[in-house]
Design an enzyme around this catalytic site. Structure first.
Site, PDB file in Angstrom:
ATOM      1  CB  ALA A  64      -0.874  -0.020   1.243  1.00  0.00           C
ATOM      2  N   GLY A 109       0.680  -4.994   0.982  1.00  0.00           N
ATOM      3  CA  GLY A 109      -0.549  -5.042   0.180  1.00  0.00           C
ATOM      4  C   GLY A 109      -0.358  -5.753  -1.149  1.00  0.00           C
ATOM      5  CD  GLU A 112      -2.254  -7.414   3.154  1.00  0.00           C
ATOM      6  OE1 GLU A 112      -1.923  -6.279   2.757  1.00  0.00           O
ATOM      7  OE2 GLU A 112      -2.805  -7.600   4.257  1.00  0.00           O
ATOM      8  CD  GLU A 132       1.843  -5.494   5.755  1.00  0.00           C
ATOM      9  OE1 GLU A 132       2.666  -6.413   5.983  1.00  0.00           O
ATOM     10  OE2 GLU A 132       0.995  -5.554   4.856  1.00  0.00           O
TER      11      GLU A 132
HETATM   12  C1  HXC Z   1       5.015   4.318  -1.527  1.00  0.00           C
HETATM   13  C2  HXC Z   1       6.843   3.343  -2.485  1.00  0.00           C
HETATM   14  C3  HXC Z   1       6.499   2.091  -1.941  1.00  0.00           C
HETATM   15  C4  HXC Z   1       5.296   2.013  -1.150  1.00  0.00           C
HETATM   16  C5  HXC Z   1       8.291   1.850  -3.065  1.00  0.00           C
HETATM   17  N1  HXC Z   1       7.967   3.152  -3.175  1.00  0.00           N
HETATM   18  N2  HXC Z   1       7.421   1.182  -2.319  1.00  0.00           N
HETATM   19  N3  HXC Z   1       6.117   4.445  -2.282  1.00  0.00           N
HETATM   20  N4  HXC Z   1       4.607   3.155  -0.978  1.00  0.00           N
HETATM   21  N5  HXC Z   1       4.864   0.860  -0.618  1.00  0.00           N
HETATM   22  C6  HXC Z   1       8.685   4.215  -3.907  1.00  0.00           C
HETATM   23  C7  HXC Z   1       9.934   4.656  -3.185  1.00  0.00           C
HETATM   24  O1  HXC Z   1       9.645   5.593  -2.171  1.00  0.00           O
HETATM   25  C8  HXC Z   1      10.729   5.262  -4.336  1.00  0.00           C
HETATM   26  O2  HXC Z   1      10.209   6.550  -4.602  1.00  0.00           O
HETATM   27  C9  HXC Z   1      10.353   4.357  -5.510  1.00  0.00           C
HETATM   28  O3  HXC Z   1       9.127   3.727  -5.156  1.00  0.00           O
HETATM   29  C10 HXC Z   1      11.398   3.295  -5.763  1.00  0.00           C
HETATM   30  O4  HXC Z   1      11.610   2.593  -4.553  1.00  0.00           O
HETATM   31  P1  HXC Z   1      13.062   2.393  -3.892  1.00  0.00           P
HETATM   32  O5  HXC Z   1      12.861   2.151  -2.464  1.00  0.00           O
HETATM   33  O6  HXC Z   1      13.956   3.513  -4.277  1.00  0.00           O
HETATM   34  O7  HXC Z   1      13.531   1.073  -4.657  1.00  0.00           O
HETATM   35  P2  HXC Z   1      14.517  -0.039  -4.105  1.00  0.00           P
HETATM   36  O8  HXC Z   1      15.672   0.562  -3.385  1.00  0.00           O
HETATM   37  O9  HXC Z   1      14.803  -0.903  -5.275  1.00  0.00           O
HETATM   38  O10 HXC Z   1      13.690  -0.861  -3.042  1.00  0.00           O
HETATM   39  C11 HXC Z   1      12.541  -1.598  -3.455  1.00  0.00           C
HETATM   40  C12 HXC Z   1      11.707  -2.010  -2.209  1.00  0.00           C
HETATM   41  C13 HXC Z   1      11.448  -0.757  -1.350  1.00  0.00           C
HETATM   42  C14 HXC Z   1      12.508  -3.057  -1.402  1.00  0.00           C
HETATM   43  C15 HXC Z   1      10.427  -2.649  -2.704  1.00  0.00           C
HETATM   44  O11 HXC Z   1      10.892   0.260  -2.187  1.00  0.00           O
HETATM   45  C16 HXC Z   1      10.500  -0.994  -0.225  1.00  0.00           C
HETATM   46  O12 HXC Z   1      10.893  -1.553   0.799  1.00  0.00           O
HETATM   47  N6  HXC Z   1       9.254  -0.541  -0.380  1.00  0.00           N
HETATM   48  C17 HXC Z   1       8.259  -0.625   0.661  1.00  0.00           C
HETATM   49  C18 HXC Z   1       7.774  -2.022   0.826  1.00  0.00           C
HETATM   50  C19 HXC Z   1       6.773  -2.149   1.975  1.00  0.00           C
HETATM   51  O13 HXC Z   1       7.156  -1.914   3.145  1.00  0.00           O
HETATM   52  N7  HXC Z   1       5.527  -2.484   1.673  1.00  0.00           N
HETATM   53  C20 HXC Z   1       4.469  -2.630   2.660  1.00  0.00           C
HETATM   54  C21 HXC Z   1       3.773  -1.317   2.822  1.00  0.00           C
HETATM   55  S1  HXC Z   1       2.526  -1.407   4.071  1.00  0.00           S
HETATM   56  P3  HXC Z   1      11.189   7.790  -4.968  1.00  0.00           P
HETATM   57  O14 HXC Z   1      10.242   8.945  -5.083  1.00  0.00           O
HETATM   58  O15 HXC Z   1      12.173   7.892  -3.877  1.00  0.00           O
HETATM   59  O16 HXC Z   1      11.784   7.378  -6.284  1.00  0.00           O
HETATM   60  C22 HXC Z   1       1.259  -2.164   3.335  1.00  0.00           C
HETATM   61  C23 HXC Z   1      -0.002  -2.272   4.173  1.00  0.00           C
HETATM   62  C24 HXC Z   1      -1.135  -2.940   3.439  1.00  0.00           C
HETATM   63  O17 HXC Z   1       1.314  -2.609   2.250  1.00  0.00           O
HETATM   64  C25 HXC Z   1      -2.431  -2.764   4.199  1.00  0.00           C
HETATM   65  C26 HXC Z   1      -3.014  -1.412   4.140  1.00  0.00           C
HETATM   66  C27 HXC Z   1      -4.362  -1.295   4.749  1.00  0.00           C
END
Ligand code: HXC
Length: 258
Positions: A64, A109, A112, A132
């Site tokens: 998400a 997400g 999921e 998360e």
């Molecule tokens: C918003 C995101 C994002 C996310 C990546 N980006 N994941 N933005 N939400 N979930 C954005 C980054 O900020 C970055 O933006 C661009 O995408 C590229 O990502 P990088 O981090 O620079 O890439 P990389 O170093 O290759 O790492 C990839 C990654 C990492 C390992 C996937 O991006 C990451 O850990 N993302 C988050 C994963 C996560 O924690 N997901 C769970 C979220 S909570 P810029 O602008 O800097 O280029 C969730 C809850 C669900 O999902 C339930 C809700 C109700």
């Protein structure tokens, strides 16, 4: 639609989540678009199978949208979770089978979303996880429930409590994915599987999905009674008659009608 692309290849739909600026992370807008497109798909009788994938080389869906969630209060977070769960329930209960073609990161997400599909095919570099708790939240689009049902209680707890990211091989080993293929072969493998499903009697496939999904939530006696109902419904289709006659005449049905 800006973040969701729907293409059709005969009886197969391919739905691509496309938010390259955020590795296809799901924000409100993308969820609303998905909700809308799923309503269209539910009413499209020409489609027999749906494939869901992510745009680009790197990510299926990276979760998400964290930048959108950052400032949410509990009411907004609740509404976000309710919307996501509504959309994922529509995917799970879509009349036709769904295949997640996981082309990279399937985190939070994104994992999921893959879990809401009926079958998951991953490319070799795909990564899965529910990170998360590292962000101070729990999974909120069904992960605590579907992951548990798919990989079992102990493994789901381990993955959710640690937030560990696993690779495609580990995902295969624990039953989170059905199959791994080379990255360049992912879409063809998903289409091949979709075509195989689509070559069977479509009403029988839909009823089988309904029987599995509904029955899974019932006690075994009620579930087998439900199976009897869907089984008997098949006998009102032309496909059942055509296929059985064809078998007895030692030929194949050329094309199912229903
Ligand atoms: C918003 C995101 C994002 C996310 C990546 N980006 N994941 N933005 N939400 N979930 C954005 C980054 O900020 C970055 O933006 C661009 O995408 C590229 O990502 P990088 O981090 O620079 O890439 P990389 O170093 O290759 O790492 C990839 C990654 C990492 C390992 C996937 O991006 C990451 O850990 N993302 C988050 C994963 C996560 O924690 N997901 C769970 C979220 S909570 P810029 O602008 O800097 O280029 C969730 C809850 C669900 O999902 C339930 C809700 C109700």
């Amino acid at each position: 639609m800006e973040n969701v692309i729907l293409k059709k290849e005969g009886n197969i739909g391919v739905l691509t989540i496309s938010r390259p600026c955020a590795l296809n992370a799901l924000d409100f807008k993308t969820l609303v678009e998905l909700d809308k497109v799923l309503d269209e798909l539910e009413g499209d009788e020409s489609l027999y199978v749906l494939i869901i994938t992510g745009d680009g080389e790197k990510s299926f869906v990276a979760g998400a949208d964290i930048s959108q969630m950052k400032d949410m209060n509990p009411i907004q977070a609740r509404n976000f979770s309710i919307l996501g769960n509504k959309v994922f329930k529509k995917i799970e209960n879509l009349r036709i089978p769904t295949i997640a073609a996981v082309n990279g990161y399937a985190l939070g997400g994104g994992c999921e979303l893959a879990l809401a599909c009926d079958i998951r095919i991953a490319c070799e570099g795909a990564k899965f996880g529910q990170p998360e708790v590292g962000l101070g939240i729990t999974p909120g689009f069904g992960g605590t429930q579907r992951l548990t049902r798919i990989v079992g209680l102990a493994k789901a707890k381990e993955l959710i409590f640690t937030g560990e990211i696993i690779d495609a091989n580990e995902a295969l080993r624990i039953g989170l994915v059905n199959k791994i293929v080379k990255k360049e072969e992912l879409m063809e493998a998903a289409l091949k599987l979709a075509r195989k499903i689509a070559s069977n009697a479509p009403i029988a496939v839909m009823l089988a999905k309904s029987s599995i999904n509904k029955g899974y939530q019932m006690d075994i006696d009620t579930a087998v009674m439900y199976e009897t109902e869907v089984f008997s419904q098949c006998f009102s289709t032309e496909d059942q008659k055509d296929a059985m006659i064809a078998f007895l005449e030692k030929r194949k049905v050329e094309k199912f009608k229903n």
